[in-house]
Write an enzyme that holds these catalytic residues in place. Structure first.
Site, PDB file in Angstrom:
ATOM      1  N   GLU A 159     -60.252   3.669 -47.380  1.00 22.62           N
ATOM      2  CA  GLU A 159     -58.816   3.885 -47.617  1.00 22.62           C
ATOM      3  C   GLU A 159     -58.561   3.523 -49.080  1.00 22.62           C
ATOM      4  O   GLU A 159     -58.510   2.340 -49.438  1.00 22.62           O
ATOM      5  CB  GLU A 159     -57.988   3.024 -46.672  1.00 22.62           C
ATOM      6  CG  GLU A 159     -56.483   3.280 -46.753  1.00 22.62           C
ATOM      7  CD  GLU A 159     -55.802   2.489 -47.862  1.00 22.62           C
ATOM      8  OE1 GLU A 159     -55.413   3.099 -48.881  1.00 22.62           O
ATOM      9  OE2 GLU A 159     -55.670   1.272 -47.703  1.00 22.62           O
TER      10      GLU A 159
ATOM     11  N   ASP B 143     -48.590   4.754 -42.074  1.00 19.25           N
ATOM     12  CA  ASP B 143     -47.619   4.121 -42.972  1.00 19.25           C
ATOM     13  C   ASP B 143     -46.608   5.104 -43.560  1.00 19.25           C
ATOM     14  O   ASP B 143     -45.712   4.696 -44.294  1.00 19.25           O
ATOM     15  CB  ASP B 143     -48.353   3.432 -44.130  1.00 19.25           C
ATOM     16  CG  ASP B 143     -48.927   2.080 -43.749  1.00 19.25           C
ATOM     17  OD1 ASP B 143     -48.407   1.456 -42.804  1.00 19.25           O
ATOM     18  OD2 ASP B 143     -49.909   1.657 -44.386  1.00 19.25           O
TER      19      ASP B 143
ATOM     20  N   ASP C  36     -59.430  -0.429 -44.296  1.00 17.45           N
ATOM     21  CA  ASP C  36     -58.123  -0.420 -44.935  1.00 17.45           C
ATOM     22  C   ASP C  36     -58.184  -1.196 -46.253  1.00 17.45           C
ATOM     23  O   ASP C  36     -58.904  -2.189 -46.370  1.00 17.45           O
ATOM     24  CB  ASP C  36     -57.099  -1.053 -43.986  1.00 17.45           C
ATOM     25  CG  ASP C  36     -55.671  -0.764 -44.389  1.00 17.45           C
ATOM     26  OD1 ASP C  36     -55.354   0.409 -44.649  1.00 17.45           O
ATOM     27  OD2 ASP C  36     -54.859  -1.707 -44.415  1.00 17.45           O
TER      28      ASP C  36
END
Length: 500
Positions: free
Chosen positions: A338, A391, A291
């Site tokens: 990401e 998200d 991430d």
């Protein structure tokens, strides 16, 4: 540096979202049932969110120890089968169907795990070997201190806060059986259950994609045990903290509050902390998504006393040499970057140097710009395509939030893309358009295409997983049952049609 991922389709479904009688998904029979569903759907990848023991806000991206496993995911029925719990105790842990109520799950599950531990033989040779490995020494000490003193680690008595060796040895001796070994037991059981599930999933020809945050939580065993690796002052308070500047998700940016790494010290120690972290990932997963990958190029550093993320500044990260060093030690482990949000030439260069596939979110593709990087025609093979992520709104929720005028414009743009890509999936309603968006994702050039399970099932925003910048009320979505054979057939047909 990086091998491309095998072309295939995947489903994103966190362990917490699996159905069962105990209020939260676990590593029990429903996880095996979900794996069987993926097999019948001809899916090659199962992606989960971080598995770590969560801290404040129940976020899997904020843990008490980055390599830990979440005790709430432990399958109690397996402990019953081992004679560590009985049917009556299991019955007491049952909770209503529906969204996860974390307080209720914690209040039922942790006492049940303590009961199981009380009946467990801590002299078991396999357990003794696990304890002596030291893998979860910091975690067990941290959780034992939390159990005794509560609060954040910076409120521990000074001898424990500042890691005085004699004081910690004395504390460990006093708490060894009651607390220290209990927390080791929790990790022992979790790791055994996870690796057993992984072996089963792999036996079906399915790979597990894990997920790790770039940063760790301030109040964690990671920061407490190795404060020199973080940007802290002499009182062990953060000097600068992590976040992102204003973007699509938030007009004032996102103030995450995680302490920043001291990359100079990390480099001096040959990145041994990160090497250990990535080696752990290589044991637990077949692929890992990192991430906020852009933070390895440059990261947004925000003064610790700031109220929003607007006052930060960009600082240089360790860049490509970091990955070269880590992978030279652990091997060429597949990594997904990401790379969403603000992407500049430095991030593009880092992706090129590492060869890691980046992410393409199809929800972002239909703004009318022909150069939009998320349009299928602009997506490279070395990418991972998603309808959306944890998200985002669900695909249907995204469309439901549009006005009729906006939806009419979206439909035209989606049809244009489908005509260009020769994708046949007629649609008119928002529900049908959400399904068409899934098909466009699966048809795109990216080697790997992943659908959140909510989008496969056509669920609206009541099934949304997370609202960024909102501290509470997230991570609660749960399936009411394993997806049906109908949805397996939908995926099978798409996998065949789009050669995945």
């Amino acid at each position: 540096m990086q091998n491309n991922l095998e072309r295939g389709a995947g489903i994103l479904c966190h362990i917490s979202s699996l159905p069962n009688k105990y209020g939260i998904g676990t590593l029990g029979k429903e996880a095996y049932g979900f794996a069987d569903f993926l097999k019948s759907a001809h899916v090659k990848y199962w992606q989960v969110l971080p598995l770590a023991h969560t801290g404040f806000g129940d976020s899997p991206y904020s843990s008490v120890a980055c390599n830990s496993g979440n005790p709430l995911f432990i399958d109690l029925e397996s402990l019953r089968d081992e004679g560590l719990l009985d049917d009556e105790e299991l019955k007491a842990c049952e909770l209503p169907d529906g969204d996860v109520n974390y307080e209720a799950v914690i209040n039922s599950k942790i006492p049940a795990l303590r009961l199981a531990y009380a009946r467990f033989n801590i002299r078991d040779s396999e357990f003794v070997k696990f304890v002596e490995s030291g893998e979860f020494e910091d975690y067990a000490m941290f959780m034992s201190l939390k159990s005794r003193y509560s609060g954040s680690f910076d409120t521990f008595p000074d001898p424990y806060k500042y890691l005085e060796n004699l004081a910690l040895k004395e504390f460990k001796r006093n708490e060894y059986k009651s607390e220290y070994c209990f927390w080791i037991f929790v990790q022992f059981v979790f790791k055994k259950q996870w690796l057993k599930l992984k072996e089963y999933v792999n036996s079906l020809g399915i790979k597990l994609i894990g997920d790790i945050p770039l940063y760790v939580a301030y109040d964690s065993a990671d920061v407490w045990a190795r404060p020199e690796l973080f940007m802290l002052d002499e009182d062990l308070k953060p000097v600068k903290v992590a976040g992102v500047p204003p973007d699509y998700f938030s007009k004032t940016g996102q103030l995450w509050g995680n302490p920043l790494y001291n990359w100079e010290v990390m480099k001096e120690t040959d990145y041994e902390w990160w090497t250990s972290r990535m080696a752990h990932c290589a044991t637990m997963y077949d692929v890992v998504r990192i991430d906020h990958f852009r933070g390895f190029d440059r990261y947004w550093a925000i003064p610790a006393d700031s109220q929003t993320a607007e006052t930060g500044a960009w600082e240089d990260g360790p860049k490509a040499k970091f990955f070269q060093r880590i992978l030279s030690k652990i091997g060429n482990f597949p990594i997904i970057a990401e790379d969403l949000g603000i992407i500049d030439s430095g991030v593009v260069q880092l992706l090129e140097q590492t060869g890691f596939p980046g992410m393409k979110v199809l929800l972002f593709a239909f703004d009318g710009s022909k150069s939009n990087p998320y349009l299928p025609k602009n997506i490279s093979q070395n990418s991972v395509a998603y309808t959306g992520t944890h998200d985002n709104a669900t695909a249907l929720g995204f469309l439901n939030d549009m006005s009729d005028e906006q939806f009419a414009s979206f439909k035209k743009r989606l049809r244009d893309v489908m005509n260009d890509e020769k994708i046949l999936c007629p649609f008119s309603t928002r529900e049908e358009a959400a399904r068409a968006l899934c098909m466009v994702t699966l048809a795109c050039p990216a080697n790997l295409a992943i659908l959140p399970v909510q989008d496969l099932l056509g669920l609206d925003n009541s099934a949304r997983m997370n609202f960024p910048s909102v501290a509470e009320g997230n991570w609660k979505f749960r399936l009411d049952k394993i997806p049906s054979r109908y949805f397996a057939s939908v995926m099978r047909k798409a996998v065949k049609e789009y050669k995945r």
